[in-house]
Design an enzyme around this catalytic site. Structure first.
Site, PDB file in Angstrom:
ATOM      1  N   CYS A 198       0.660  -1.524  -0.138  1.00 24.28           N
ATOM      2  CA  CYS A 198      -0.314   0.035   0.512  1.00 24.28           C
ATOM      3  C   CYS A 198       0.788   1.291   0.126  1.00 24.28           C
ATOM      4  CB  CYS A 198      -0.545  -0.204   0.998  1.00 24.28           C
ATOM      5  SG  CYS A 198      -2.334   1.426   0.953  1.00 24.28           S
TER       6      CYS A 198
ATOM      7  N   CYS B 299      -8.203  -1.284   3.189  1.00 23.35           N
ATOM      8  CA  CYS B 299      -8.313   0.008   3.436  1.00 23.35           C
ATOM      9  C   CYS B 299      -9.027  -0.392   1.751  1.00 23.35           C
ATOM     10  CB  CYS B 299      -6.538  -0.129   2.990  1.00 23.35           C
ATOM     11  SG  CYS B 299      -6.040   1.388   2.327  1.00 23.35           S
TER      12      CYS B 299
ATOM     13  N   CYS C 110      -6.251   0.484  -0.936  1.00 26.80           N
ATOM     14  CA  CYS C 110      -5.263  -1.299  -1.577  1.00 26.80           C
ATOM     15  C   CYS C 110      -5.783  -2.159  -1.891  1.00 26.80           C
ATOM     16  CB  CYS C 110      -3.967  -1.284  -1.307  1.00 26.80           C
ATOM     17  SG  CYS C 110      -4.237  -2.207   0.459  1.00 26.80           S
TER      18      CYS C 110
ATOM     19  N   CYS D 115     -29.622 -14.379   5.372  1.00 28.06           N
ATOM     20  CA  CYS D 115     -29.621 -14.656   6.129  1.00 28.06           C
ATOM     21  C   CYS D 115     -28.175 -13.927   7.223  1.00 28.06           C
ATOM     22  CB  CYS D 115     -29.381 -16.021   5.842  1.00 28.06           C
ATOM     23  SG  CYS D 115     -27.382 -16.643   4.842  1.00 28.06           S
TER      24      CYS D 115
END
Length: 338
Positions: free
Chosen positions: A31, A58, A61, A307
């Site tokens: 990142c 994030c 990234c 669900c």
């Protein structure tokens, strides 16, 4: 790990994940976001561990996207869809940038089919769709890549249990695979509607497929029906937070009690949750909490029949076939979390 993270080393992506305590976000090592102080960073081996620790993925990234189909398999799948009648050789796979042994292992592990069985099933499924749309059997033989009518007829009959001239009696469960930000999903559809939508790593998936084959008295083949086309668009919109209610036609079956539970699940509004106890009360049977939980687990249409919106009375999460970490992400997605 500290060196890899500080150096944004992409070769460690998927090996571990970096979480930032001050922001509550976890990232890939590669990142490019601004690096926090070392004391504010902790490391996790898996996405699941990071999410259980309370961190969110994030948006820059996109660490969850590592769990999607790799590019080399995407190229193979695109080639099959582009030329479904083609018989791919080892040399063809090499030209696509893939090793034949690697491709075969991937198909068996992730699709439950050999590569050749997938291609053959895809060709026959396409032939069935074309005949239904009015194509002649002669055209279907050619488009499916068969060298003779007899070879096509034998393969068609062995797969579907009926010859090409009796397509009204044929209704296979067509299976298609979908990429999502939370990992790949598999969708099954018959002519009446979508009958399966699950994450591909669900442990009960093979059991569910057996149940579907038994109920519909048919086979499963790779294919893409109009229901899949509709679902693909709706899933993209759902994960982009622009769709709250699915319109893709579905068909489901269960015990009378399961059907009642699923009907109540349909009524839970987007972005909200209820407890298993409350769901039992809505059914007029407050003592059926465990039975409600079992019926929830028998739902074969994940996300569409929500669900994931049922949680424990304490607020804790429990009981989701796709993994509790995904349940947490789905609830967060619907509540507008980042």
């Amino acid at each position: 790990m500290e060196r890899a993270y500080l150096g944004s080393d992409a070769s460690f992506d998927g090996v571990f994940y970096t979480a930032v305590k001050t922001t509550g976000i976890f990232c890939l090592p590669s990142c490019k976001a601004r690096k926090p102080f070392k004391e504010n960073v902790e490391f996790f081996a898996t996405v699941k561990e990071a999410i259980f620790a309370g961190y969110r993925p994030c948006l820059r990234c996109k660490p969850l996207e590592l769990h999607t189909t790799p590019d080399w398999i995407k190229r193979v799948l695109r080639a099959i869809d582009t030329e479904p009648g083609r018989k791919f050789s080892d040399q063809d796979l090499r030209l696509l940038g893939s090793d034949s042994v690697r491709v075969r292992r991937y198909f068996v592990k992730h699709f439950g089919l050999t590569f050749q069985a997938y291609c053959r099933g895809r060709r026959l499924s396409l032939a069935l769709e074309n005949i239904r749309k009015g194509s002649s059997i002669d055209d279907a033989v050619f488009e499916a890549g068969f060298n003779s009518h007899s070879g096509f007829r034998d393969s068609f009959t062995n797969t579907f249990g009926h010859p090409p001239g009796k397509i009204d009696a044929i209704d296979p469960i067509q299976l298609a695979w979908f990429e999502t930000p939370m990992g790949p999903m598999i969708a099954g559809a018959v002519q009446a509607g979508l009958c399966l939508l699950e994450f591909t790593d669900r442990r009960m998936l093979e059991t569910e497929l057996k149940m579907l084959r038994k109920h519909f008295q048919t086979v499963t083949v790779p294919g893409e029906s109009p229901h899949h086309v509709s679902l693909r668009k709706e899933l993209e919109a759902y994960f982009a937070r622009t769709l709250r209610t699915f319109q893709t036609k579905i068909t489901r079956f269960g015990t009378p009690f399961e059907e009642r539970v699923w009907e109540q699940l349909d009524q839970i509004p987007y972005g909200t949750t209820i407890s298993y106890e409350e769901l039992a009360q809505r059914l007029g049977n407050p003592g059926a909490v465990r039975a409600v939980g079992r019926a929830n687990g028998m739902n074969k249409l994940g996300i569409i029949v929500p669900c994931h919106r049922v949680i424990r009375k304490s607020g804790d999460l429990a009981g989701y076939g796709g993994g509790i970490w995904r349940k947490r992400l789905l609830i967060d997605l619907e509540r507008g979390g980042s």
